[in-house]
Motif scaffolding. Structure first.
Motif, PDB file in Angstrom:
ATOM      1  N   TYR A 253       0.866  -1.185   0.000  1.00 31.98           N
ATOM      2  CA  TYR A 253       0.000   0.000   0.000  1.00 31.98           C
ATOM      3  C   TYR A 253       0.899   1.229   0.000  1.00 31.98           C
ATOM      4  CZ  TYR A 253      -2.860   3.530   2.474  1.00 31.98           C
ATOM      5  OH  TYR A 253      -3.501   4.674   2.875  1.00 31.98           O
ATOM      6  N   ILE A 272      -9.724   6.258   0.679  1.00 34.09           N
ATOM      7  CA  ILE A 272     -10.981   6.772   1.235  1.00 34.09           C
ATOM      8  C   ILE A 272     -11.494   5.847   2.348  1.00 34.09           C
ATOM      9  CG2 ILE A 272     -11.645   8.009  -0.857  1.00 34.09           C
ATOM     10  CD1 ILE A 272     -13.508   5.593  -1.492  1.00 34.09           C
ATOM     11  N   ASP A 273     -10.628   4.949   2.794  1.00 28.26           N
ATOM     12  CA  ASP A 273     -10.945   4.039   3.892  1.00 28.26           C
ATOM     13  C   ASP A 273     -12.241   3.269   3.631  1.00 28.26           C
ATOM     14  OD1 ASP A 273     -10.267   2.810   6.209  1.00 28.26           O
ATOM     15  OD2 ASP A 273     -11.179   4.270   7.539  1.00 28.26           O
ATOM     16  N   ARG A 276     -12.552  -1.865   1.229  1.00 30.99           N
ATOM     17  CA  ARG A 276     -12.756  -2.864   0.172  1.00 30.99           C
ATOM     18  C   ARG A 276     -11.568  -3.819   0.076  1.00 30.99           C
ATOM     19  NH1 ARG A 276     -15.659  -5.989  -2.835  1.00 30.99           N
ATOM     20  NH2 ARG A 276     -15.112  -6.000  -5.027  1.00 30.99           N
ATOM     21  N   CYS A 305      -8.731  -2.206  -5.018  1.00 32.49           N
ATOM     22  CA  CYS A 305      -8.413  -0.785  -4.839  1.00 32.49           C
ATOM     23  C   CYS A 305      -8.393  -0.053  -6.193  1.00 32.49           C
ATOM     24  CB  CYS A 305      -7.084  -0.640  -4.110  1.00 32.49           C
ATOM     25  SG  CYS A 305      -6.789   1.056  -3.597  1.00 32.49           S
ATOM     26  N   ILE A 308     -11.795   0.962  -6.966  1.00 30.85           N
ATOM     27  CA  ILE A 308     -12.222   2.142  -6.182  1.00 30.85           C
ATOM     28  C   ILE A 308     -11.593   3.409  -6.772  1.00 30.85           C
ATOM     29  CG2 ILE A 308     -12.104   3.241  -3.898  1.00 30.85           C
ATOM     30  CD1 ILE A 308     -14.013   0.866  -3.980  1.00 30.85           C
ATOM     31  N   MET A 309     -10.309   3.312  -7.131  1.00 29.66           N
ATOM     32  CA  MET A 309      -9.620   4.495  -7.691  1.00 29.66           C
ATOM     33  C   MET A 309     -10.294   4.933  -8.996  1.00 29.66           C
ATOM     34  SD  MET A 309      -7.221   5.418  -5.628  1.00 29.66           S
ATOM     35  CE  MET A 309      -8.188   4.886  -4.227  1.00 29.66           C
ATOM     36  N   LEU A 318      -2.773   2.569  -5.929  1.00 27.05           N
ATOM     37  CA  LEU A 318      -2.582   2.891  -4.510  1.00 27.05           C
ATOM     38  C   LEU A 318      -2.125   1.620  -3.771  1.00 27.05           C
ATOM     39  CD1 LEU A 318      -2.838   4.830  -2.126  1.00 27.05           C
ATOM     40  CD2 LEU A 318      -5.276   4.276  -1.991  1.00 27.05           C
TER      41      LEU A 318
HETATM   42  S1  SF4 Z   1      -9.438  -0.268  -1.285  1.00 27.11           S
HETATM   43 FE1  SF4 Z   1      -7.976   1.398  -1.556  1.00 27.11          FE
HETATM   44  S2  SF4 Z   1      -9.137   3.183  -0.996  1.00 27.11           S
HETATM   45 FE2  SF4 Z   1     -10.274   1.456  -0.161  1.00 27.11          FE
HETATM   46  S3  SF4 Z   1      -9.457   1.195   1.898  1.00 27.11           S
HETATM   47 FE3  SF4 Z   1      -8.228  -0.094   0.599  1.00 27.11          FE
HETATM   48  S4  SF4 Z   1      -6.474   1.158   0.063  1.00 27.11           S
HETATM   49 FE4  SF4 Z   1      -8.056   2.556   0.824  1.00 27.11          FE
END
Ligand code: SF4
Ligand code: SF4
Length: 471
Positions: A253, A272-273, A276, A305, A308-309, A318
Motif C-alpha cells: 500500500y 478513502i478508507d 474494500r 483498490c 475504487i480508484m 494505490l
Molecule cells: S481499497 Fe484502496 S481506498 Fe479502499 S481502503 Fe483499501 S487502500 Fe483505501
C-alpha cells in the motif's frame, strides 16, 4: 438463486474489530474461529491468475494420462521403489539425486521470492489454486456474494439455508474425491486406478483407504480449514521475511499517497478508507498495515483498490506490486543483489549436479552382498565364499546382464556362477548367488578379487571389488 430480500442483502460492515498486527484476524479473542467470507473482486490481475490457474489445473490433471517411454510422464511407484519423470526412470539407489534436485528447486523458489515476494503462493500454490480457483467459486455460486453469505450464516437454519449447505458440501465432497484421485494417479497408473475405483473396495483395501484419507483431507482443508493452512501450517510464509529485502517486489500500500485517509473524495490522501481491500482479502488482513506474514500475494486487494480508484477518478496503483524502497520514495531498485546472486548460485549448483548425475547414471545397478553371519565355509580341500549379487535394471525396457568371473589379487580362485545370464524386466531387480573357491592349504590371508557385470544393451561393464575371506 437467493431468497434473501434485496433490502436485506447488504450486511452491515462490522467495525467492532479490524485486522491489526497484534492478532490473527481469523481467530477471535476467545480462540474461536472467525470464519472469513472474502468479497468478490474482478480486475486485470484476477483475469491473469484465472488463466494461469486453469493452465496449472490442466497440467495437474493431464500429466498422469500422458505416457513417455511406456510410463506416465510423472509417476512415483512406492511399492516398486521407483520413480518415472518424463521418460527418465529412477530407483531407490538414485534417491540421493533428490537432495540435489530438491535443493536446486528450493533455491529457485528462494530466488523467485527474493525478486517477487510470495508470487508462488498467489499464483501456483495448490492451496490457493484450488481454494480460490474452484471451491470459492462454487460457494459463491450456491450461497451468493459475501454479504448474503454472512447474513444467511447468521440467520436461522431454514430450508433455504439447509439445502444450499447440503448442495455445497456435496459438491465439495465430490470435488475433493476427484482431486484426491488425481493426486493418487501420480502413484498408481490411471488405468489401474480406474479399475480400483470401479471394483469392490474390499479388494483394494489399501488404495481405498488412501483415497478416502486424501478425500477427507482435501474436504477438511478446502471446506473448513482454508486460510488456516497458510497461516498456521505452511512454513513458507514464516521464512519469507528472511528471504526478501527492500528491493523485493511485493504487494503493498502506498502510504505516502494514501495517508491521511479521507472519507470524502477531495480531502486528505487517496485512500478513502472504504475497507474494500480488506473485505476481498482471503486471509483477512489489512494491506495498509504493511507487509504481513499472512499475505499470500493473491493480488485481490490490487484489483479491489484499482476499482475504487477508477470510481473516484484517481490514478490506479494505490495498492500495487512495487518494492518497499519505491513505496518509501527511494531510488531505483536493484535486481541483482547479493542475496539473489547467492540463492541463484546455490540453486544452479543443485540443479547442475542433479542434471549431471542423471546423465552419468549407470543404466543398471550392481551391488555385492555378503551372506550374513557366514564369511566363509570350510570344505575338505577348499575355502568357499558366498557372495550375493544384487542386480537392478534401471531402465523402462528389458535388459540382460551377465555375471562373469574377474581377477584375483591373491591366490588363484575358481568361480561358480549358477546363473551367469540374468534377464531383468523393466525396473526389475534380482539377487543371484556367486560361489568363489580358493585352496585351503595355500590360504594365509584375506585377499581381493573382482566380479564383472556386463550389460548387453549398453555394453557397459561394472567391476565389483570384493575380499576373499578365510580362517
Ligand atoms: S481499497 Fe484502496 S481506498 Fe479502499 S481502503 Fe483499501 S487502500 Fe483505501
Ligand atoms: S493483502 Fe492483498 S495480496 Fe495479500 S492476501 Fe490479502 S488480498 Fe491477497
Amino acid at each position: 438463486m437467493s431468497s434473501i430480500p434485496k433490502t436485506q442483502a447488504k450486511a452491515p460492515r462490522s467495525r467492532k474489530r479490524r485486522p491489526d498486527l497484534d492478532s490473527v484476524y481469523s481467530i477471535n479473542e476467545d480462540g474461536s474461529r472467525n470464519f472469513l467470507h472474502p468479497a468478490d473482486v474482478r480486475g486485470r490481475w484476477q483475469r491473469r491468475v484465472q488463466v494461469f490457474w486453469t493452465l496449472l489445473i490442466l497440467v495437474y490433471v493431464g500429466l498422469p494420462w500422458i505416457e513417455v517411454a511406456g510410463q506416465p510422464a510423472v509417476r512415483f511407484d512406492l511399492p516398486g521403489r521407483a520413480a518415472y519423470l518424463f521418460g527418465l526412470s529412477f530407483t531407490n539407489q538414485d534417491f540421493y539425486l533428490s537432495f540435489f534436485a530438491l535443493s536446486g528447486l528450493g533455491f529457485a523458489l528462494f530466488v523467485l521470492t527474493a525478486l517477487y515476494g510470495r508470487v508462488w503462493c498467489g499464483f501456483a500454490c495448490p492451496q490457493t489454486v484450488f481454494m480460490e480457483g474452484i471451491y470459492r467459486r462454487i460457494e459463491r455460486w450456491i450461497e451468493g456474494p459475501r454479504n448474503t453469505r454472512i447474513r444467511r450464516n447468521m440467520g436461522p437454519n431454514d430450508f433455504d439455508k439447509v439445502w444450499r449447505k447440503i448442495l455445497k458440501h456435496t459438491l465439495f465432497l465430490g470435488l475433493s474425491y476427484g482431486i484426491a484421485h488425481v493426486f493418487l494417479s501420480y502413484f498408481i497408473p490411471v488405468h489401474e486406478l480406474l479399475q480400483v475405483i470401479r471394483s469392490n473396495p474390499a479388494e483394494h483395501k489399501t488404495a481405498f483407504g488412501w483415497s478416502m484419507f486424501f478425500t477427507g483431507l482435501m474436504y477438511f482443508d478446502y471446506a473448513w480449514f482454508r486460510e488456516q493452512t497458510c497461516l498456521i501450517i505452511c512454513p513458507y510464509g514464516r521464512i519469507q521475511s528472511a528471504l526478501i529485502d527492500p528491493d523485493t517486489i511485493i504487494i503493498g500500500y502506498d502510504e505516502k499517497r494514501g495517508e491521511p485517509r479521507s472519507h470524502g473524495v477531495d480531502e486528505g490522501g487517496d485512500c478513502i478508507d472504504c475497507y474494500r481491500c480488506v473485505e476481498v482479502c482471503p486471509t483477512g488482513i489489512d494491506i495498509r498495515n504493511g507487509l504481513q506474514m499472512e499475505c499470500i500475494g493473491c493480488t485481490r486487494c490490487i484489483d479491489a483498490c484499482d476499482d475504487i480508484m477508477d470510481r473516484i477518478a484517481k490514478p490506479r496503483g494505490l495498492v500495487r506490486y512495487d518494492s518497499e524502497r519505491s513505496f518509501e520514495g527511494g531510488e531505483k531498485r536493484s535486481i541483482l543483489r547479493p542475496r539473489v546472486f547467492l540463492y541463484l548460485c546455490l540453486g544452479l549448483i543443485g540443479i547442475a549436479v542433479a542434471t549431471l548425475s542423471v546423465h552419468q547414471r549407470e543404466p543398471f545397478g550392481a551391488r555385492a552382498l555378503r551372506a550374513r553371519g557366514m564369511p566363509y565355509t570350510l570344505e575338505e580341500h577348499r575355502i568357499r565364499n558366498l557372495v550375493n549379487v544384487h542386480l537392478q535394471n534401471k531402465r523402462t525396457e528389458e535388459a540382460t546382464l551377465f555375471v562373469r568371473p574377474g581377477e584375483s589379487q591373491g591366490l588363484p580362485i575358481e568361480y561358480l556362477v549358477p546363473q551367469p545370464r540374468v534377464h531383468l524386466a523393466a525396473m526389475e531387480d534380482q539377487q543371484v548367488p556367486v560361489f568363489v573357491f580358493a585352496d585351503r592349504k595355500a590360504f594365509d590371508q584375506n585377499f581381493g578379487f573382482t566380479l564383472l557385470i556386463e550389460d548387453s544393451l549398453s555394453g557397459r561393464v561394472e567391476e565389483l571389488h570384493l575380499t576373499f575371506r578365510g580362517p
